[in-house]
Write a protein that holds these residues in place. Structure first.
Motif, PDB file in Angstrom:
ATOM      1  N   ILE A  21       0.760  -1.071   0.031  1.00  0.00           N
ATOM      2  CA  ILE A  21       0.060  -0.188  -0.071  1.00  0.00           C
ATOM      3  C   ILE A  21       0.831   1.198  -0.042  1.00  0.00           C
ATOM      4  CG2 ILE A  21      -1.734   1.382   1.387  1.00  0.00           C
ATOM      5  CD1 ILE A  21      -2.745  -1.232   2.341  1.00  0.00           C
ATOM      6  N   VAL A  22       1.765   1.314   0.804  1.00  0.00           N
ATOM      7  CA  VAL A  22       2.749   2.623   0.815  1.00  0.00           C
ATOM      8  C   VAL A  22       3.476   2.689  -0.373  1.00  0.00           C
ATOM      9  CG1 VAL A  22       4.733   3.336   1.839  1.00  0.00           C
ATOM     10  CG2 VAL A  22       3.042   2.318   3.390  1.00  0.00           C
ATOM     11  N   THR A  23       4.050   1.573  -1.021  1.00  0.00           N
ATOM     12  CA  THR A  23       4.870   1.651  -2.288  1.00  0.00           C
ATOM     13  C   THR A  23       3.647   2.284  -3.327  1.00  0.00           C
ATOM     14  OG1 THR A  23       6.189  -0.257  -1.656  1.00  0.00           O
ATOM     15  CG2 THR A  23       5.837   0.358  -3.916  1.00  0.00           C
ATOM     16  N   ASN A  24       2.419   1.873  -3.479  1.00  0.00           N
ATOM     17  CA  ASN A  24       1.621   2.217  -4.350  1.00  0.00           C
ATOM     18  C   ASN A  24       1.387   3.734  -4.056  1.00  0.00           C
ATOM     19  OD1 ASN A  24       0.059   0.131  -6.361  1.00  0.00           O
ATOM     20  ND2 ASN A  24       0.570  -0.984  -4.580  1.00  0.00           N
ATOM     21  N   VAL A  25       1.160   3.922  -2.990  1.00  0.00           N
ATOM     22  CA  VAL A  25       1.021   5.476  -2.830  1.00  0.00           C
ATOM     23  C   VAL A  25       1.938   6.474  -3.006  1.00  0.00           C
ATOM     24  CG1 VAL A  25       0.226   7.249  -0.777  1.00  0.00           C
ATOM     25  CG2 VAL A  25      -0.938   5.160  -0.813  1.00  0.00           C
ATOM     26  N   LEU A  26       3.191   6.029  -2.844  1.00  0.00           N
ATOM     27  CA  LEU A  26       4.276   6.649  -2.933  1.00  0.00           C
ATOM     28  C   LEU A  26       4.760   6.883  -4.696  1.00  0.00           C
ATOM     29  CD1 LEU A  26       6.856   5.551  -0.437  1.00  0.00           C
ATOM     30  CD2 LEU A  26       5.622   7.715  -0.498  1.00  0.00           C
ATOM     31  N   VAL A  27       4.291   5.919  -5.294  1.00  0.00           N
ATOM     32  CA  VAL A  27       4.363   5.849  -6.634  1.00  0.00           C
ATOM     33  C   VAL A  27       3.455   6.751  -7.436  1.00  0.00           C
ATOM     34  CG1 VAL A  27       4.187   4.478  -9.021  1.00  0.00           C
ATOM     35  CG2 VAL A  27       5.439   3.602  -6.807  1.00  0.00           C
ATOM     36  N   LEU A  29       2.004   9.262  -5.915  1.00  0.00           N
ATOM     37  CA  LEU A  29       2.534  10.774  -5.678  1.00  0.00           C
ATOM     38  C   LEU A  29       3.766  11.544  -6.476  1.00  0.00           C
ATOM     39  CD1 LEU A  29       2.433  10.622  -1.746  1.00  0.00           C
ATOM     40  CD2 LEU A  29       0.721  11.914  -3.265  1.00  0.00           C
ATOM     41  N   TRP A  30       4.511  10.268  -6.795  1.00  0.00           N
ATOM     42  CA  TRP A  30       5.554  10.562  -7.953  1.00  0.00           C
ATOM     43  C   TRP A  30       5.420  10.693  -9.317  1.00  0.00           C
ATOM     44  CZ3 TRP A  30       6.919   7.069 -11.557  1.00  0.00           C
ATOM     45  CH2 TRP A  30       8.343   7.469 -12.497  1.00  0.00           C
ATOM     46  N   MET A  31       4.259  10.090  -9.562  1.00  0.00           N
ATOM     47  CA  MET A  31       3.870  10.119 -11.071  1.00  0.00           C
ATOM     48  C   MET A  31       3.469  11.578 -11.671  1.00  0.00           C
ATOM     49  SD  MET A  31       1.577   6.745 -11.736  1.00  0.00           S
ATOM     50  CE  MET A  31       0.096   7.646 -11.202  1.00  0.00           C
ATOM     51  N   PRO A  32       3.627  11.929 -12.749  1.00  0.00           N
ATOM     52  CA  PRO A  32       2.985  13.000 -13.459  1.00  0.00           C
ATOM     53  C   PRO A  32       1.613  12.880 -13.172  1.00  0.00           C
ATOM     54  CG  PRO A  32       3.686  11.708 -14.969  1.00  0.00           C
ATOM     55  CD  PRO A  32       4.386  10.868 -13.926  1.00  0.00           C
ATOM     56  N   ALA A  33       0.909  14.270 -13.497  1.00  0.00           N
ATOM     57  CA  ALA A  33      -0.515  14.489 -13.542  1.00  0.00           C
ATOM     58  C   ALA A  33      -1.204  13.265 -14.558  1.00  0.00           C
ATOM     59  CB  ALA A  33      -1.025  15.783 -13.955  1.00  0.00           C
ATOM     60  N   THR A  34      -2.320  12.845 -14.094  1.00  0.00           N
ATOM     61  CA  THR A  34      -2.886  11.803 -14.954  1.00  0.00           C
ATOM     62  C   THR A  34      -3.536  12.101 -16.264  1.00  0.00           C
ATOM     63  OG1 THR A  34      -4.714  11.854 -13.902  1.00  0.00           O
ATOM     64  CG2 THR A  34      -3.167   9.955 -13.114  1.00  0.00           C
ATOM     65  N   ASP A  35      -3.482  13.461 -16.330  1.00  0.00           N
ATOM     66  CA  ASP A  35      -4.116  14.008 -17.564  1.00  0.00           C
ATOM     67  C   ASP A  35      -2.861  14.593 -18.494  1.00  0.00           C
ATOM     68  OD1 ASP A  35      -3.828  15.980 -15.924  1.00  0.00           O
ATOM     69  OD2 ASP A  35      -5.331  17.294 -16.280  1.00  0.00           O
ATOM     70  N   SER A  36      -1.907  14.200 -18.188  1.00  0.00           N
ATOM     71  CA  SER A  36      -0.769  15.035 -18.974  1.00  0.00           C
ATOM     72  C   SER A  36       0.071  13.950 -19.801  1.00  0.00           C
ATOM     73  CB  SER A  36       0.681  15.353 -18.008  1.00  0.00           C
ATOM     74  OG  SER A  36       1.141  14.356 -17.193  1.00  0.00           O
ATOM     75  N   LEU A  62       1.895  -3.088 -11.932  1.00  0.00           N
ATOM     76  CA  LEU A  62       1.364  -3.281 -10.571  1.00  0.00           C
ATOM     77  C   LEU A  62       1.096  -1.834  -9.793  1.00  0.00           C
ATOM     78  CD1 LEU A  62       2.518  -6.590  -9.104  1.00  0.00           C
ATOM     79  CD2 LEU A  62       0.133  -6.019  -9.450  1.00  0.00           C
ATOM     80  N   PHE A  63       2.184  -1.155 -10.117  1.00  0.00           N
ATOM     81  CA  PHE A  63       2.227  -0.094  -9.143  1.00  0.00           C
ATOM     82  C   PHE A  63       1.891   1.392  -9.856  1.00  0.00           C
ATOM     83  CE2 PHE A  63       5.253  -3.203  -7.859  1.00  0.00           C
ATOM     84  CZ  PHE A  63       4.932  -3.317  -6.427  1.00  0.00           C
ATOM     85  N   ILE A  64       1.222   1.172 -10.782  1.00  0.00           N
ATOM     86  CA  ILE A  64       0.787   2.569 -11.787  1.00  0.00           C
ATOM     87  C   ILE A  64      -0.570   2.455 -11.637  1.00  0.00           C
ATOM     88  CG2 ILE A  64       0.673   3.644 -13.839  1.00  0.00           C
ATOM     89  CD1 ILE A  64       3.545   3.693 -12.520  1.00  0.00           C
ATOM     90  N   HIS A  65      -1.287   3.592 -11.036  1.00  0.00           N
ATOM     91  CA  HIS A  65      -2.987   3.812 -11.139  1.00  0.00           C
ATOM     92  C   HIS A  65      -3.307   4.895 -12.015  1.00  0.00           C
ATOM     93  CE1 HIS A  65      -2.361   0.802  -7.928  1.00  0.00           C
ATOM     94  NE2 HIS A  65      -3.579   0.425  -8.212  1.00  0.00           N
ATOM     95  N   ALA A  66      -4.396   4.877 -12.487  1.00  0.00           N
ATOM     96  CA  ALA A  66      -4.781   5.866 -13.486  1.00  0.00           C
ATOM     97  C   ALA A  66      -5.461   7.047 -12.914  1.00  0.00           C
ATOM     98  CB  ALA A  66      -5.584   5.346 -14.461  1.00  0.00           C
ATOM     99  N   GLY A  67      -5.589   7.013 -11.544  1.00  0.00           N
ATOM    100  CA  GLY A  67      -6.469   8.085 -10.801  1.00  0.00           C
ATOM    101  C   GLY A  67      -6.382   7.945  -9.414  1.00  0.00           C
ATOM    102  N   LEU A  68      -6.819   8.853  -8.653  1.00  0.00           N
ATOM    103  CA  LEU A  68      -6.954   8.696  -7.243  1.00  0.00           C
ATOM    104  C   LEU A  68      -8.145   7.826  -6.744  1.00  0.00           C
ATOM    105  CD1 LEU A  68      -5.984   9.586  -4.438  1.00  0.00           C
ATOM    106  CD2 LEU A  68      -7.721  11.726  -4.669  1.00  0.00           C
TER     107      LEU A  68
END
Length: 221
Positions: A21-27, A29-36, A62-68
């Motif tokens: 869970i922590v890793t997914n959240v940190l990734v 937060l690190w990712m660029p905006a999902t609409d970019s 596994l660690f990339i999500h398309a939105g909040l």
């Protein structure tokens, strides 16, 4: 229906579930905006694209999500059901089980939609495996669930059974769609495949002695 918590106590600290869970959240937060455009390039590079499938992409997707909302729903289900499955498997077996379910989920989606250029991202397939394992391990469990505005205890077999049936039926519906994007890019077959893999493999990964209350008493002593 939004699950809040289950009624099965965990006897150990779910270190792997927390770390995931922590890793997914940190990734996230690190990712660029999902609409970019940068995010589009990221999911092309790190997501699982059926037409160009690689094993390494299963691990990165596994660690990339398309939105909040995507992240929150996945992590909610992982937190509610993952601790109990980890408790019965042990930390190392649980992590391996999680990764195997992720692979099984991706492979089924690729097999069904081989030529798709649409990348898949998210932990849904692996978490679906956790749900399948939970259903086998705790068929009598109940889950406190928000149904509209009312909190009720729903049998886990009903909640997870409906979830699986929804993914399976949606996947069958997607087969009739000419353009994959018309289904919103949801990898229903990955969800169904992960769930089925989890239900089928859980007996290989669980530690049978951990299903007995007296074993825990002896271990604590």
């Amino acid at each position: 229906m939004i699950p809040i918590r289950d009624v099965i106590p965990s006897r150990t600290t779910p270190f792997v579930t927390i770390a995931l869970i922590v890793t997914n959240v940190l990734v996230f937060l690190w990712m660029p905006a999902t609409d970019s455009a940068d995010f589009d390039r990221l999911i092309r590079a790190w997501g699982v694209t059926p037409a160009g499938f690689t094993l390494s992409s299963v691990a990165t997707a596994l660690f990339i999500h398309a939105g909040l909302g995507h992240l929150f729903s996945n992590m909610l289900f992982l937190w509610i059901f993952g601790d109990n499955v980890e408790d019965r498997m042990g930390h190392g077996r649980y992590l391996l089980f999680y990764l195997v379910c992720a692979l099984a989920a991706a492979l089924l989606q690729v097999a069904v939609d081989t030529d798709s250029q649409v990348p898949m991202v998210g932990a849904s397939g692996a978490i679906a495996g956790v749900l399948g394992a939970y259903l086998v391990l705790f068929p009598q469990s109940r889950v406190l669930t928000l149904v509209f505005i009312v909190l009720v205890e729903v049998p886990a077999v009903l909640l997870l059974g409906v979830w699986f049936a929804t993914q399976l039926l949606s996947g069958l519906g997607a087969l009739a769609v000419v353009r994959p994007e018309d289904m919103g890019g949801v990898a229903f077959w990955a969800h169904a495949g992960g769930f089925a893999a989890g239900a089928a493999l859980v007996l290989l990964f669980r530690r049978p002695e951990r299903m007995r209350v007296e074993w825990w008493d002896q271990a604590a002593g």
